[in-house]
Design a protein around this motif. Sequence first.
Motif, PDB file in Angstrom:
ATOM      1  N   ALA A  83       0.827  -1.214   0.000  1.00  0.00           N
ATOM      2  CA  ALA A  83       0.000   0.000   0.000  1.00  0.00           C
ATOM      3  C   ALA A  83       0.859   1.260   0.000  1.00  0.00           C
ATOM      4  CB  ALA A  83      -0.917  -0.006   1.231  1.00  0.00           C
ATOM      5  N   GLN A  84       1.981   1.244   0.702  1.00  0.00           N
ATOM      6  CA  GLN A  84       2.874   2.409   0.692  1.00  0.00           C
ATOM      7  C   GLN A  84       3.440   2.650  -0.700  1.00  0.00           C
ATOM      8  OE1 GLN A  84       6.584   1.964   2.778  1.00  0.00           O
ATOM      9  NE2 GLN A  84       6.603   4.096   3.418  1.00  0.00           N
ATOM     10  N   GLY A  85       3.765   1.565  -1.403  1.00  0.00           N
ATOM     11  CA  GLY A  85       4.282   1.729  -2.761  1.00  0.00           C
ATOM     12  C   GLY A  85       3.234   2.211  -3.748  1.00  0.00           C
ATOM     13  N   ASN A  86       1.961   1.869  -3.506  1.00  0.00           N
ATOM     14  CA  ASN A  86       0.888   2.302  -4.413  1.00  0.00           C
ATOM     15  C   ASN A  86       0.469   3.749  -4.185  1.00  0.00           C
ATOM     16  OD1 ASN A  86       0.802  -0.261  -5.570  1.00  0.00           O
ATOM     17  ND2 ASN A  86      -0.742  -1.015  -4.115  1.00  0.00           N
ATOM     18  N   ASN A  87       0.815   4.303  -3.024  1.00  0.00           N
ATOM     19  CA  ASN A  87       0.468   5.692  -2.738  1.00  0.00           C
ATOM     20  C   ASN A  87       1.598   6.602  -3.229  1.00  0.00           C
ATOM     21  OD1 ASN A  87       0.086   8.267  -1.315  1.00  0.00           O
ATOM     22  ND2 ASN A  87      -1.452   7.167  -0.112  1.00  0.00           N
ATOM     23  N   PRO A  88       1.315   7.610  -4.048  1.00  0.00           N
ATOM     24  CA  PRO A  88       2.367   8.488  -4.581  1.00  0.00           C
ATOM     25  C   PRO A  88       3.199   9.181  -3.500  1.00  0.00           C
ATOM     26  CG  PRO A  88       0.308   8.829  -5.762  1.00  0.00           C
ATOM     27  CD  PRO A  88      -0.013   7.968  -4.582  1.00  0.00           C
ATOM     28  N   GLN A  89       2.625   9.468  -2.342  1.00  0.00           N
ATOM     29  CA  GLN A  89       3.348  10.141  -1.262  1.00  0.00           C
ATOM     30  C   GLN A  89       3.746   9.182  -0.125  1.00  0.00           C
ATOM     31  OE1 GLN A  89       0.710  13.269   0.006  1.00  0.00           O
ATOM     32  NE2 GLN A  89       1.025  14.507  -1.831  1.00  0.00           N
ATOM     33  N   GLY A  90       3.629   7.887  -0.382  1.00  0.00           N
ATOM     34  CA  GLY A  90       3.875   6.908   0.668  1.00  0.00           C
ATOM     35  C   GLY A  90       5.285   6.941   1.223  1.00  0.00           C
ATOM     36  N   LYS A  91       6.256   7.310   0.420  1.00  0.00           N
ATOM     37  CA  LYS A  91       7.649   7.319   0.871  1.00  0.00           C
ATOM     38  C   LYS A  91       7.977   8.523   1.751  1.00  0.00           C
ATOM     39  CE  LYS A  91       8.658   3.618  -1.484  1.00  0.00           C
ATOM     40  NZ  LYS A  91       8.984   2.346  -0.810  1.00  0.00           N
ATOM     41  N   SER A  92       7.058   9.467   1.885  1.00  0.00           N
ATOM     42  CA  SER A  92       7.338  10.680   2.654  1.00  0.00           C
ATOM     43  C   SER A  92       6.937  10.561   4.128  1.00  0.00           C
ATOM     44  CB  SER A  92       6.606  11.873   2.036  1.00  0.00           C
ATOM     45  OG  SER A  92       5.200  11.681   2.052  1.00  0.00           O
ATOM     46  N   ILE A  93       6.578   9.363   4.573  1.00  0.00           N
ATOM     47  CA  ILE A  93       6.234   9.180   5.993  1.00  0.00           C
ATOM     48  C   ILE A  93       7.489   9.398   6.829  1.00  0.00           C
ATOM     49  CG2 ILE A  93       5.437   7.506   7.706  1.00  0.00           C
ATOM     50  CD1 ILE A  93       3.748   6.215   5.552  1.00  0.00           C
ATOM     51  N   GLN A  94       7.399  10.269   7.823  1.00  0.00           N
ATOM     52  CA  GLN A  94       8.550  10.649   8.627  1.00  0.00           C
ATOM     53  C   GLN A  94       8.464  10.039  10.026  1.00  0.00           C
ATOM     54  OE1 GLN A  94       8.799  14.918   8.619  1.00  0.00           O
ATOM     55  NE2 GLN A  94       9.017  15.058   6.384  1.00  0.00           N
ATOM     56  N   ALA A  95       9.558  10.220  10.750  1.00  0.00           N
ATOM     57  CA  ALA A  95       9.598   9.735  12.128  1.00  0.00           C
ATOM     58  C   ALA A  95       8.630  10.553  12.990  1.00  0.00           C
ATOM     59  CB  ALA A  95      11.017   9.835  12.677  1.00  0.00           C
ATOM     60  N   GLY A  96       8.135   9.936  14.009  1.00  0.00           N
ATOM     61  CA  GLY A  96       7.218  10.625  14.913  1.00  0.00           C
ATOM     62  C   GLY A  96       6.299   9.644  15.607  1.00  0.00           C
ATOM     63  N   VAL A  97       5.419  10.200  16.405  1.00  0.00           N
ATOM     64  CA  VAL A  97       4.410   9.403  17.092  1.00  0.00           C
ATOM     65  C   VAL A  97       3.081   9.627  16.396  1.00  0.00           C
ATOM     66  CG1 VAL A  97       3.201   8.999  19.258  1.00  0.00           C
ATOM     67  CG2 VAL A  97       5.641   9.555  19.276  1.00  0.00           C
ATOM     68  N   TYR A  98       2.448   8.523  15.970  1.00  0.00           N
ATOM     69  CA  TYR A  98       1.209   8.599  15.208  1.00  0.00           C
ATOM     70  C   TYR A  98       0.072   7.981  16.024  1.00  0.00           C
ATOM     71  CZ  TYR A  98       4.108   9.638  11.137  1.00  0.00           C
ATOM     72  OH  TYR A  98       4.982  10.214  10.262  1.00  0.00           O
ATOM     73  N   THR A  99      -1.068   8.662  15.970  1.00  0.00           N
ATOM     74  CA  THR A  99      -2.281   8.110  16.589  1.00  0.00           C
ATOM     75  C   THR A  99      -3.036   7.344  15.516  1.00  0.00           C
ATOM     76  OG1 THR A  99      -2.418   9.962  18.145  1.00  0.00           O
ATOM     77  CG2 THR A  99      -4.419   8.663  17.798  1.00  0.00           C
ATOM     78  N   MET A 100      -3.058   6.022  15.650  1.00  0.00           N
ATOM     79  CA  MET A 100      -3.641   5.156  14.636  1.00  0.00           C
ATOM     80  C   MET A 100      -4.836   4.406  15.224  1.00  0.00           C
ATOM     81  SD  MET A 100      -1.513   5.805  12.175  1.00  0.00           S
ATOM     82  CE  MET A 100      -1.899   4.543  10.980  1.00  0.00           C
ATOM     83  N   LYS A 101      -5.526   3.645  14.373  1.00  0.00           N
ATOM     84  CA  LYS A 101      -6.640   2.797  14.779  1.00  0.00           C
ATOM     85  C   LYS A 101      -6.258   1.327  14.586  1.00  0.00           C
ATOM     86  CE  LYS A 101     -10.160   6.232  13.560  1.00  0.00           C
ATOM     87  NZ  LYS A 101     -11.385   6.496  12.766  1.00  0.00           N
ATOM     88  N   LYS A 102      -6.913   0.456  15.327  1.00  0.00           N
ATOM     89  CA  LYS A 102      -6.617  -0.960  15.215  1.00  0.00           C
ATOM     90  C   LYS A 102      -7.397  -1.602  14.075  1.00  0.00           C
ATOM     91  CE  LYS A 102      -5.138  -2.026  19.902  1.00  0.00           C
ATOM     92  NZ  LYS A 102      -5.305  -2.948  21.050  1.00  0.00           N
TER      93      LYS A 102
ATOM     94  N   VAL B 170      -1.778   3.954   5.600  1.00  0.00           N
ATOM     95  CA  VAL B 170      -0.836   4.850   4.905  1.00  0.00           C
ATOM     96  C   VAL B 170      -1.449   6.249   4.776  1.00  0.00           C
ATOM     97  CG1 VAL B 170       0.340   5.280   2.719  1.00  0.00           C
ATOM     98  CG2 VAL B 170       0.278   2.967   3.674  1.00  0.00           C
ATOM     99  N   LYS B 171      -2.714   6.312   4.409  1.00  0.00           N
ATOM    100  CA  LYS B 171      -3.381   7.607   4.247  1.00  0.00           C
ATOM    101  C   LYS B 171      -3.422   8.387   5.552  1.00  0.00           C
ATOM    102  CE  LYS B 171      -7.755   9.589   2.632  1.00  0.00           C
ATOM    103  NZ  LYS B 171      -9.127   9.289   2.108  1.00  0.00           N
ATOM    104  N   LEU B 172      -3.679   7.712   6.682  1.00  0.00           N
ATOM    105  CA  LEU B 172      -3.756   8.395   7.962  1.00  0.00           C
ATOM    106  C   LEU B 172      -2.379   8.894   8.417  1.00  0.00           C
ATOM    107  CD1 LEU B 172      -5.494   9.270  10.342  1.00  0.00           C
ATOM    108  CD2 LEU B 172      -5.122   6.998  11.363  1.00  0.00           C
ATOM    109  N   MET B 173      -1.348   8.126   8.135  1.00  0.00           N
ATOM    110  CA  MET B 173      -0.010   8.544   8.540  1.00  0.00           C
ATOM    111  C   MET B 173       0.481   9.753   7.745  1.00  0.00           C
ATOM    112  SD  MET B 173       1.945   4.898   9.178  1.00  0.00           S
ATOM    113  CE  MET B 173       3.292   5.633  10.117  1.00  0.00           C
TER     114      MET B 173
END
Length: 598
Positions: free
Chosen positions: A321-340, A348-351
């Motif tokens: 999914a990261q490879g299919n998203n055009p901006q997927g490689k731009s995810i940076q370090a940090g703390v993310y609030t995600m869902k289970k 990928v979209k939420l990050m």
Amino acid sequence: MTEYGRGSGPAPWHPEDPLYGDQGWTGHQTPDGGNAPYTAEQAQQAQQLYEGGQQDPYQQQYAAGQPYGSPSYGEQQYGNQPQPDQLQGQAQQQAHQAQQQQAQPQQYAEQQQDPYHQQYAEHQYAAGGGWDAAQQTGLPYDPAAQSVQYQGETPDPYGTPEAYPPPEPPARRSARPEPAAGAESGSEPEHDWDAEPEAEKHPFFTGADAPDAEPEPGGSRRSGGGGGKEGRGGGRSKKQKKGRNGIACLVVATVLVGGLGGVTYFGYQFWQGKFGAAPDYTGEGTGTVQVEIPQDSGGFVIGQLLKKKGVVKSVDAFVSAQGNNPQGKSIQAGVYTMKKEMSAASAVKLMLSPSSRNSLVIPEGKRNVWVYEQIDTKLGLESGTTKKVAQDQAKNLGLPDWAMGHPNLKDPLEGFLFPASYPVAKGTKPEKVLRKMVSRANQEYSRLDLEAQAKKLKLEGPWQLITVASLVQAEGKTDDDFRKMAEVVYNRLKPDNTETNRKIQFDSAFNYLRGQSEIKISESEINSNPDLYNTYYHEGLTPGPIGNPGMEALEATLKPTEDGWMYFVATDGMNKTEFAKNHDDFEELKDKFNDAVG
């Protein structure tokens, strides 16, 4: 050889030697290969001769017929007779043999009935004469006697492995084997000695009985008794053999089917791993969970962290999914609030959305005051809390030794809150965040080997090198600007600088001491402020860095241009910077600036 030997020694045979006087073949030998005993008549005659003191004529015969090669052959042949003590021993030996023969009359009788024994006895003792060497060529050959007679003297032509076996007397020859049943009478059995034995056929596939199985009634286990292994009389029926063959075929078929099934299964697994879709959840997920992404984490590492927290179902699904998203490689370090239990695409979209990030991004060139405020905001702390912690615990946050003990600093941590993205989750203490930033700065500065680079650039140490980089970062906009501005700093620091008299004269340093970012600064204010950070007023560098330089500015500071630049002006008031090598050119650039800003 010993004195009893049969070699070429000087001593004659001893009379008690079992082979003494052995000159012939079976005529003088017992069945076990020894000397043939005298007859009763001959023994009596020998006893009478002994008592009368006469010599046994048979002893004369043996003396005259002693084998060739003995040292005493010539002496005995030409009249040297045995001594009386020798004759006495021989006569006693002969008498003893006669007594043994009488004790075994049956054996002796059978021996006398053998026509071959009589024939050779007549040859040996005819007319009372001795053994004639000339007659040996006409007598039948006895390999046992001949090997005894010529042991150690003449090689036996029948003793080599390549020779044919010697002929045996008729009495010892075995009867010719009868032909097998069904063979023609008089035909010789053929046998191929070079042919390899026939391979045994396994009873499991041939249908024959096991080798050690009990034969069926009426059958035989031996060849010739109604059939061999494959043709036993009374053996199993054809139906039983066919049933055995059917079981064998069934086993083979089962193995083949099982192997085909295994190949199919593993082939499907391989295809599924290479071309099939990875396991994945569906939907936007439920609940909340925080995931911290370390610095320089790739898609595989991020996918592992998300799977561990229960966000995505598989790492492969997230990477895809990261490879299919055009901006997927731009995810940076940090703390993310995600869902289970989110689908990989939703994760990928939420990050990529700023709303999910609980991290602090420090841009290049930002001052520490701005960083402290951002930390307070992220942690929900009262304004000024982080700044106070930095002032009170600066020595305990991991600064290197060369950054300690510098006087007149406005902030000892300036230049060490390295520009990057840092996870800042709620509940984290501000000193922990500051320690991470200092640690990242130490890591980057160590990689550049600032101590060695400072010596090459004729600076006092890494501290001054960081200070130059902070000035370059504050004034420049591009990499080309950074390198030219670094040359301007180094040229103005030279002792022979008559253009500015070793004064740096950077507006960014004056703005730092005032805590502002103004473009227009009056000359009266600049020339009158005695603060050590005022480079218009004091020669040389500021007491310390005026911001946090990024990696691009740091590398440009290490590799400045060498074109002779001494001045620069942002002629458009914002982004366009032009450079000059002398004061006259600098005045022209100032006119452009004044015209641009009014």
